[in-house]
Design an enzyme around this catalytic site. Structure first.
Site, short mmCIF file in Angstrom:
data_model
loop_
_atom_site.label_atom_id
_atom_site.label_comp_id
_atom_site.label_asym_id
_atom_site.label_seq_id
_atom_site.Cartn_x
_atom_site.Cartn_y
_atom_site.Cartn_z
N SER A 293 -17.77 -59.56 -27.74
CA SER A 293 -16.94 -59.97 -26.61
C SER A 293 -16.47 -61.43 -26.77
O SER A 293 -15.91 -61.77 -27.80
CB SER A 293 -17.72 -59.73 -25.32
OG SER A 293 -16.84 -59.44 -24.29
N HIS B 266 -17.91 -51.11 -23.09
CA HIS B 266 -18.02 -52.47 -23.65
C HIS B 266 -19.51 -52.81 -23.77
O HIS B 266 -20.20 -52.98 -22.77
CB HIS B 266 -17.35 -53.39 -22.62
CG HIS B 266 -17.20 -54.80 -23.04
ND1 HIS B 266 -16.29 -55.21 -23.98
CD2 HIS B 266 -17.82 -55.94 -22.60
CE1 HIS B 266 -16.35 -56.52 -24.11
NE2 HIS B 266 -17.28 -56.99 -23.29
#
Ligand code: GCU
Length: 430
Positions: free
Chosen positions: A268, A409
């Site tokens: 990320s 994610h």
């Protein structure tokens, strides 16, 4: 969870939920419909700013690479204003020879970045396969973590970080203060044992040791010494990336570790950081970007998921202040993220996406590799060799490697499996 829009799942992940200073977005504000991606054309990595075609490796090296590096500094991440501080020191503060059920030698190394009593200190947690300390040194994965070293492992004797930490609602941490509540909460993202069993060392440090992830006008961490960034200088991503290079300085000297086979990795915002670290510091032998999205591996011109305006508004401290001039003007920016990938060439790079992580634009992450492929081939590698995004959960291995994992994610065992298969196949033999 199945009924939730994947974009909201990104915001509902405990970390991001509490770190984003903005309220949840309204549905439809950001495009997640492939049919609505605007027509765009990408700047050519192999045509220099004055229009000269770049025809060989020498011209790439002497002309185009420096030019692109300067553009990324100027327009996106900011110039890194310091190198390795002459006063930097480090010392091993703990060593355990039978960590992780006898698999690893575990060391904690304190890096005093500027060699000052009042300066920032990074605590590096390193696991080395026991065998590597007796035979050949091991390749190493190096990445920053989000919540503190203690959060990456359930071991009780890894100390809490000092200073600001992100909240974690799931763990009941609400006051940005280091706490036992988060011990081990990210252990499922740091599969040390899996890597050790395959002969790899792993090193990690808390990103807040370098720069706490808050928009506080750059008062703490490294900036307490280097001062508030001038126009054109780094933001937090640049600072975190610089820290990774300082950790590599240390790993190059560690017994049992092969510093010539260091893979810089991150998830990320820390995936964006790994890419920028790998682009700038060519000592990193390979790079892994996990779900890095906007300002990372994803093409900005697709305006799919997170946009430049949105990231600069939610996280104004991440990039150089001038990046904001491209808010809503992605197509006018002289660079796009495939050229960041090209700056890593010819070194191996793995990009991983996740099917439900539309906020990070999985397709845009893949298309960056397509856009960087001509540079990888010019430099003598086989490049990407595919033009269509592979089906979920099938690693496309190669110098430009790609995995679209099923799910949200995150960092999972499937991702680690891919990291290890990628490293096995792509790290240089010597
Ligand atoms: C937010 C942000 C992303 C970032 C992510 C993370 O979702 O919008 O750009 O990658 O946080 O770092 O977890």
């Amino acid at each position: 969870m199945a009924c939730l829009n994947p974009r909201f799942m990104v915001f509902l992940s405990p970390l991001v939920f509490f770190m984003s200073p903005l309220p949840l977005t309204t549905a439809g504000e950001f495009n997640e419909d492939e049919a609505k991606v605007p027509a765009y054309s990408l700047p050519d990595p192999l045509t220099s700013a004055d229009g000269t075609p770049i025809k060989d490796a020498a011209a790439w090296r002497s002309q185009r690479r420096p030019e692109l590096m300067q553009l990324f500094e100027q327009e996106i991440y900011g110039r890194t204003p310091v190198g390795r501080p002459p006063g930097m020191t480090w010392r091993t503060v703990s060593e355990k020879n039978d960590a992780r059920e006898g698999r690893a030698v575990r060391r904690e190394i304190e890096i005093n970045l500027f060699g000052r009593d009042d300066g920032p200190v990074v605590r590096l947690l390193l696991y080395v396969p026991v065998r590597a300390t007796q035979t050949a040194p091991a390749p190493v994965f190096l990445g920053l973590n989000f919540e503190g070293n203690h959060a990456t492992t359930t071991e009780a004797d890894i100390p809490l970080p000092k200073g600001w930490v992100p909240n974690n609602k799931g763990a009941g941490l609400n006051d940005n203060t280091p706490s036992e509540k988060t011990r081990g909460v990210q252990a499922d993202r740091w599969l040390f044992d899996m890597a050790l069993a395959r002969g790899y060392a792993v090193a990690t440090a808390y990103y807040g040791d370098l720069d706490p992830d808050i928009d506080d006008d750059f008062k703490n961490g490294v900036h307490a010494v280097t001062g508030k960034p001038q126009a054109g200088e780094w933001g937090s991503i640049g600072t975190w990336a610089w820290g990774l290079s300082r950790m590599l300085d240390v790993l190059e000297k560690e017994s049992g570790v092969d510093g010539k086979k260091a893979v810089v990795m991150g998830h990320s915002r820390l995936g964006k950081t790994a890419l920028w670290a790998g682009a700038q510091d060519e000592r990193f032998a390979a790079v892994i970007s996990n779900n890095s999205g906007c300002g990372g591996a994803a093409l900005s011109r697709r305006i799919f998921g997170e946009t430049v305006a949105r990231i600069n508004t939610s996280f104004p401290h991440w990039f150089t202040s001038g990046y904001k001039k491209w808010n809503g003007r992605e197509a006018d920016c002289p660079v796009d993220q495939h050229q960041l990938i090209a700056l890593i060439a010819p070194r191996p790079l793995l990009v991983t996406s996740a099917t439900e992580d539309l906020w990070a634009d999985p397709k845009g992450e893949f298309l960056s590799l397509v856009g960087a492929d001509p540079v990888y081939r010019l430099l003598g590698t086989s490049g990407l060799e595919i033009t269509a995004q592979p089906p979920p959960d099938q690693l496309h291995n190669g110098p430009l490697a790609y995995l679209l994992r099923t799910g949200p994610h995150d960092v999972t065992a499937t991702d680690w499996q891919a990291y290890l298969d990628f490293a096995d196949a792509q790290l240089p033999a010597k």
